[in-house]
Enzyme design. Structure first.
Site, PDB file in Angstrom:
ATOM      1  CG  MET A  88      -9.679   6.460   7.024  1.00 50.24           C
ATOM      2  SD  MET A  88     -10.355   5.053   6.115  1.00 50.24           S
ATOM      3  CE  MET A  88     -10.952   4.034   7.447  1.00 50.24           C
ATOM      4  CG  ASP A 134      -2.083  -0.841   1.155  1.00 41.32           C
ATOM      5  OD1 ASP A 134      -2.443  -1.215   0.033  1.00 41.32           O
ATOM      6  OD2 ASP A 134      -2.694  -1.141   2.201  1.00 41.32           O
ATOM      7  CE  LYS A 145      -7.114   0.467  -1.397  1.00 40.60           C
ATOM      8  NZ  LYS A 145      -8.220  -0.372  -0.976  1.00 40.60           N
TER       9      LYS A 145
HETATM   10  C1  LIG Z   1      -7.457   2.877   5.521  1.00 46.18           C
HETATM   11  S1  LIG Z   1      -7.130   3.212   7.226  1.00 46.18           S
HETATM   12  C2  LIG Z   1      -5.979   1.930   7.527  1.00 46.18           C
HETATM   13  C3  LIG Z   1      -5.733   1.698   9.001  1.00 46.18           C
HETATM   14  C4  LIG Z   1      -4.669   0.649   9.236  1.00 46.18           C
HETATM   15  N1  LIG Z   1      -5.114  -0.650   8.766  1.00 46.18           N
HETATM   16  C5  LIG Z   1      -4.269   0.570  10.691  1.00 46.18           C
HETATM   17  O1  LIG Z   1      -4.506  -0.462  11.323  1.00 46.18           O
HETATM   18  O2  LIG Z   1      -3.700   1.539  11.202  1.00 46.18           O
HETATM   19  C6  LIG Z   1      -6.140   4.659   7.084  1.00 46.18           C
HETATM   20  C7  LIG Z   1      -6.311   5.576   8.294  1.00 46.18           C
HETATM   21  O3  LIG Z   1      -5.553   5.076   9.397  1.00 46.18           O
HETATM   22  C8  LIG Z   1      -5.058   6.160  10.155  1.00 46.18           C
HETATM   23  N2  LIG Z   1      -3.601   6.116  10.127  1.00 46.18           N
HETATM   24  C9  LIG Z   1      -2.823   5.223   9.493  1.00 46.18           C
HETATM   25  N3  LIG Z   1      -1.524   5.446   9.749  1.00 46.18           N
HETATM   26  C10 LIG Z   1      -1.477   6.510  10.575  1.00 46.18           C
HETATM   27  C11 LIG Z   1      -0.432   7.234  11.216  1.00 46.18           C
HETATM   28  N4  LIG Z   1       0.853   6.889  11.058  1.00 46.18           N
HETATM   29  N5  LIG Z   1      -0.764   8.285  12.002  1.00 46.18           N
HETATM   30  C12 LIG Z   1      -2.039   8.639  12.183  1.00 46.18           C
HETATM   31  N6  LIG Z   1      -3.071   7.996  11.616  1.00 46.18           N
HETATM   32  C13 LIG Z   1      -2.796   6.946  10.826  1.00 46.18           C
HETATM   33  C14 LIG Z   1      -5.602   7.434   9.520  1.00 46.18           C
HETATM   34  O4  LIG Z   1      -6.819   7.754  10.149  1.00 46.18           O
HETATM   35  C15 LIG Z   1      -5.809   6.969   8.089  1.00 46.18           C
HETATM   36  O5  LIG Z   1      -6.765   7.778   7.438  1.00 46.18           O
END
Ligand SMILES: C[S@@+](CC[C@H](N)C(=O)[O-])C[C@H]1O[C@@H](n2cnc3c(N)ncnc32)[C@H](O)[C@@H]1O
Length: 259
Positions: free
Chosen positions: A178, A41, A63
């Site tokens: 998100m 990803d 994405k």
């Molecule tokens: C499609 S979701 C995927 C989440 C992922 N599977 C997880 O367990 O963290 C993407 C969202 O995760 C959050 N996110 C992912 N990485 C992040 C980070 N390093 N810092 C803050 N938020 C994060 C944000 O809200 C982002 O919009």
């Protein structure tokens, strides 16, 4: 007889953690080192991609909001394609593969056609980013419950499955993935559901990475603050009294002359 494909390989749905390569699991590292193909990803750190077997095919299927390299059915098709000819196929996803990462969909699509799948959990951003920001999601004195919820479902545009008004007073700490683009509506709904407008709120951007940015405010001011303070994605939103612990800890740090 139909033309059912024969699958030689196994797909590993692997969580890469939220950014800091130090949070990658040993199992994930081992699989990256012996993978034949890695489909990864957006937002996977270069240090983690650097661990991939140099002989492996690397396919970016990432994405970002409004910018999809491949759509979900295309990603699943690609996994099926590689499972016909390769042995170790790693599907590398941000955070944990089963937390808001569409890992559940990929898992079901693969097992339905008879492809063996192993899930390798990762550290989800919802746990790691608040921890790096010094916000404990539970605390004996302030929070006995925590909820992980997506803020992606636009309120008003269609029937959202998240009932924000019901959530408002049901849990102590709310962690929203998100949620940045819908924050105004989300805060309004939570307040309409009875949550105190003065409840502390934190935006944590790029948590656990060198780009980490933390902005704290209150539920009633969260939308307004975005007009003056630019906040990028990926951002996690934490709502609850526990957000104050970060400030309390900072004050102790100040007294001790720490940065
Ligand atoms: C499609 S979701 C995927 C989440 C992922 N599977 C997880 O367990 O963290 C993407 C969202 O995760 C959050 N996110 C992912 N990485 C992040 C980070 N390093 N810092 C803050 N938020 C994060 C944000 O809200 C982002 O919009």
């Amino acid at each position: 007889m139909g033309d059912r494909a024969t699958y030689l390989g196994k797909v590993y749905l692997v969580g890469s953690g939220p950014g800091d390569p130090g949070l990658l699991t040993v199992r994930a590292k081992t699989l990256l080192e012996c993978a034949d193909v890695v489909l990864y990803d957006a937002l996977i750190s270069p240090a983690i991609l650097g661990l991939i077997n140099p002989q492996a095919k690397q396919v970016h299927v990432g994405k970002r909001r409004g910018n999809h390299t491949l759509n979900q059915p295309e990603i699943t098709q690609l996994l099926m394609h590689y499972a016909q000819g390769e042995a170790v196929i790693v599907r590398l996803k941000g955070g944990d593969p089963f937390i808001f990462g569409r890992g559940g969909e990929e898992f079901l699509a693969l097992v339905q056609v008879g492809i063996p799948v192993e899930i390798v959990p990762g550290v989800t951003s919802g746990i790691a980013a608040p921890a790096y920001a010094h916000i404990p999601l539970t605390h004996r004195d302030y929070s006995s419950s925590v909820l992980f919820v997506t803020g992606h479902e636009a309120i008003g545009r269609y029937q959202p499955r998240v009932n924000w008004r019901a959530i408002a007073q049901a849990v102590d700490t709310i962690v929203i993935y998100m949620g940045l683009h819908n924050i105004k509506d989300i805060c309004q709904e939570l307040i309409a559901g009875g949550r105190d407008p003065q409840t502390p709120l934190a935006f944590i951007t790029s948590g656990t990475t060198i780009h980490q940015q933390i902005v704290t405010t209150q539920l009633a001011n969260a939308a307004a603050i975005l007009e003056t303070t630019p906040i990028e994605t990926p951002t996690l939103i934490v709502i609850g009294t526990v957000v104050n612990i970060r400030e309390i800890a900072q004050n102790y740090g100040d007294q001790m002359g720490l940065s």
